[in-house]
Design a protein around this motif. Structure first.
Motif, PDB file in Angstrom:
ATOM      1  N   LYS A   2       0.536  -1.465   0.582  1.00  0.00           N
ATOM      2  CA  LYS A   2       0.364   0.121   0.528  1.00  0.00           C
ATOM      3  C   LYS A   2       0.670   1.395  -0.037  1.00  0.00           C
ATOM      4  O   LYS A   2       1.931   1.247   0.138  1.00  0.00           O
ATOM      5  N   SER A 132      -2.143  10.262  -8.073  1.00  0.00           N
ATOM      6  CA  SER A 132      -3.555   8.988  -7.805  1.00  0.00           C
ATOM      7  C   SER A 132      -2.951   9.044  -5.886  1.00  0.00           C
ATOM      8  O   SER A 132      -3.806   8.091  -5.550  1.00  0.00           O
ATOM      9  N   PRO A 137     -10.230   8.595  -6.034  1.00  0.00           N
ATOM     10  CA  PRO A 137     -10.373   7.842  -6.602  1.00  0.00           C
ATOM     11  C   PRO A 137     -12.054   9.039  -7.398  1.00  0.00           C
ATOM     12  O   PRO A 137     -11.958   9.326  -8.613  1.00  0.00           O
ATOM     13  N   ASN A 266      -4.934  -8.010 -17.860  1.00  0.00           N
ATOM     14  CA  ASN A 266      -6.237  -6.866 -17.517  1.00  0.00           C
ATOM     15  C   ASN A 266      -6.669  -6.148 -18.948  1.00  0.00           C
ATOM     16  O   ASN A 266      -5.527  -4.819 -19.246  1.00  0.00           O
ATOM     17  N   SER A 386      -7.216   3.849 -13.460  1.00  0.00           N
ATOM     18  CA  SER A 386      -8.813   3.149 -12.602  1.00  0.00           C
ATOM     19  C   SER A 386      -9.191   1.664 -12.871  1.00  0.00           C
ATOM     20  O   SER A 386      -9.308   1.175 -12.415  1.00  0.00           O
ATOM     21  N   VAL A 388      -6.645  -0.583 -12.655  1.00  0.00           N
ATOM     22  CA  VAL A 388      -5.305  -0.999 -11.654  1.00  0.00           C
ATOM     23  C   VAL A 388      -5.585  -0.726  -9.960  1.00  0.00           C
ATOM     24  O   VAL A 388      -7.094   0.416  -9.505  1.00  0.00           O
ATOM     25  N   ASP A 389      -5.636  -1.899  -9.381  1.00  0.00           N
ATOM     26  CA  ASP A 389      -5.821  -2.052  -7.798  1.00  0.00           C
ATOM     27  C   ASP A 389      -4.535  -0.780  -7.059  1.00  0.00           C
ATOM     28  O   ASP A 389      -4.013  -0.457  -7.844  1.00  0.00           O
ATOM     29  N   ARG A 390      -4.887  -0.342  -6.220  1.00  0.00           N
ATOM     30  CA  ARG A 390      -3.712   0.671  -5.748  1.00  0.00           C
ATOM     31  C   ARG A 390      -2.737   0.290  -5.548  1.00  0.00           C
ATOM     32  O   ARG A 390      -1.779   1.153  -5.833  1.00  0.00           O
ATOM     33  N   GLN A 391      -2.373  -0.523  -4.797  1.00  0.00           N
ATOM     34  CA  GLN A 391      -0.752  -1.096  -5.247  1.00  0.00           C
ATOM     35  C   GLN A 391       0.030  -1.296  -6.217  1.00  0.00           C
ATOM     36  O   GLN A 391       0.498  -1.395  -6.115  1.00  0.00           O
ATOM     37  N   HIS A 392       0.031  -1.504  -7.201  1.00  0.00           N
ATOM     38  CA  HIS A 392      -0.088  -0.892  -8.567  1.00  0.00           C
ATOM     39  C   HIS A 392      -0.360   0.642  -9.295  1.00  0.00           C
ATOM     40  O   HIS A 392       0.404   0.751 -10.345  1.00  0.00           O
ATOM     41  N   HIS A 465     -14.505  -0.530 -14.526  1.00  0.00           N
ATOM     42  CA  HIS A 465     -15.420  -1.408 -13.317  1.00  0.00           C
ATOM     43  C   HIS A 465     -14.132   0.124 -12.007  1.00  0.00           C
ATOM     44  O   HIS A 465     -13.323  -0.304 -11.727  1.00  0.00           O
ATOM     45  N   ARG A 466     -15.415   0.471 -11.573  1.00  0.00           N
ATOM     46  CA  ARG A 466     -15.209   1.865 -10.250  1.00  0.00           C
ATOM     47  C   ARG A 466     -15.712   0.949  -9.241  1.00  0.00           C
ATOM     48  O   ARG A 466     -16.632   0.078  -8.898  1.00  0.00           O
TER      49      ARG A 466
END
Length: 466
Positions: A2, A132, A137, A266, A386, A388-392, A465-466
């Protein structure tokens, strides 16, 4: 894994404002220098006696270095801190810009530009990641739109300011235009942005991947620009093989430089990335080609040419915030695809230009391209971040920058290749103007065809996908 901020004394709003100001100043400064140098290219060619193909390496050397190292610095930023890499890049840009002003010949100038590109890679890998990281978001599209708008404002101000400086003080002054803003950004980051953003992962750095990726980009770029010479085919083969090995290694590594799963697993991210690459390949060289068209074929002064070269990036700067906000509420795929189609139309207009045509056709083409790109850029970036996950976020930001820089580099490789085939290694003198006109038209026609392909890629990316 994170994001984390190391500062416990600043409030989130205070930290967010300072970090955003730091990013926005550099988002304005570096593109301003980049576009100012484009106006200076004819002056550089005349003073340093550089032929057409070598002249194309003045912007290409910068872009090649950026492409070689942006992924590297994206990973290092995740490991050691995005602000730290950002500030190091800012300082590097300042120092290397001074080195460029001291260049006494073409090879030395290209070497300085290469070093500039290394510093720029640090900024490209961290700007969107920092934005970011500090914005939620729901506000990301707006903040990215403002960042993109500042980039285009810099691109629009650069030709006019650079044209004035080149006309009155020579081409070397174009490399100093951005230094006050870059210095202010450095000071804000050093004194007021006390937070830091990085990933919790302690995975080792992928040295083999970094080396194979950088060498592959080098071989591909030099090889493509060297066509149709025999050595170019060997370099292209080596570059292609190296890139295949890099992707294979990344797919089997526990801590790869590039998480290829973002592409292969993805669809939205992968096709958004490809659309970005196509768009920048098609459009980046536009300002360079227009600068050569106006100063060589139309005989305009640098300052007057710079004013006309502002049209496209200024349109982007004005409209990008609107499209960024729109992409928060409307499916970005739709907006970006319409933008790609409009850009194709604008490039078709420019491909039909000749040295005898009125500049009004040029203005029309630049306006349409500016409209199309502004509709594409912010929504497409929002789609990538948007998806990708926050970790990426750090890796994704590096890939956003990588696709942009690879596209910009490919755009200039295309110019270098067309110039080599239609003009050759000769100085651009009046006897070569007809060949220059054909080369410029051919570049725009190829770019328009790429955008037609890009419309399909953009439309087929899938929903976010939000």
């Amino acid at each position: 894994m994170k994001d984390q901020s190391s500062d416990q004394h600043s409030t989130p709003d205070t930290l967010r404002r300072a970090a955003f100001a730091m990013v926005l100043l550099n988002a304005l400064a570096t593109p301003m220098m980049l576009s100012a140098v484009n106006v200076a290219l004819p002056g550089i060619a005349r003073e340093l006696t550089i032929h057409a193909v070598l002249l194309s390496w003045v912007p290409l050397g910068y872009l090649m270095a950026s492409a070689m190292f942006v992924l590297v610095f994206g990973r290092l930023a995740d490991m050691f801190g995005r602000k730290r890499i950002f500030l190091l890049g800012t300082a590097s840009i300042i120092v290397t810009s001074v080195l460029a002003t001291a260049a006494s010949n073409g090879p030395l100038l290209i070497a300085a530009r290469f070093l500039q590109g290394v510093g720029a890679a640090m900024l490209y890998a961290t700007q969107i990641a920092i934005v970011s990281s500090v914005f939620p978001p729901a506000q990301r599209g707006k903040s990215i739109g403002l960042t993109v708008s500042m980039i285009y404002l810099g691109l629009s101000l650069g030709p006019a300011a650079g044209g004035f400086l080149v006309e009155h003080y020579g081409w070397r002054a174009s490399f100093l235009l951005h230094i006050p803003l870059s210095t202010l950004s450095l000071l804000i980051g050093w004194l007021w942005v006390r937070g830091e953003w990085k990933a919790d992962s302690r995975a080792p750095f992928d040295y083999r991947g970094a080396l194979s990726y950088a060498l592959s980009i080098l071989c591909l770029c030099v090889g493509a620009a060297g066509l149709p010479q025999t050595y170019a085919f060997f370099l292209l083969s080596a570059g292609g093989l190296g890139m295949a090995l890099f992707v294979h290694q990344a797919g089997n590594s526990h801590a790869p430089l590039l998480d290829v799963r973002l592409f292969f697993g993805n669809r939205t991210f992968a096709r958004s990335s490809l659309a970005s690459f196509i768009m920048y390949t098609a459009t980046f060289a536009t300002v360079v080609l227009v600068g050569l068209y106006l100063q060589f074929l139309k005989g305009m002064s640098p300052s007057r040419a710079g004013l006309l070269m502002m049209i496209q990036p200024l349109t982007m700067a004005l409209l990008s915030p609107l499209s960024g906000r729109l992409s928060d509420v409307v499916e970005p795929r739709i907006i970006a695809s319409l933008g790609m189609a409009a850009t194709a139309l604008g490039l078709i207009i420019l491909a039909r230009l000749s040295g005898d045509d009125s500049v009004y056709w040029l203005v029309a083409g630049l306006l349409v391209i500016g409209l199309g790109f502004s509709l594409f850029s912010s929504p497409n970036t929002n789609a990538m971040m948007s998806a990708v996950d926050r970790q990426h976020l750090g890796t994704a930001s590096g890939l956003v920058a990588t696709m942009r820089v690879l596209g910009q580099m490919s755009s200039m490789v295309l110019v270098a290749l067309v110039f080599a085939l239609l003009i050759g290694e000769v100085e651009i003198v009046p006897a070569q103007y007809a060949a220059l006109e054909r080369a410029i038209a051919r570049c725009f026609a190829i770019a328009a065809g790429l955008c037609v392909l890009g419309v399909y890629v953009s439309a087929a990316r899938g929903k976010i996908h939000r």
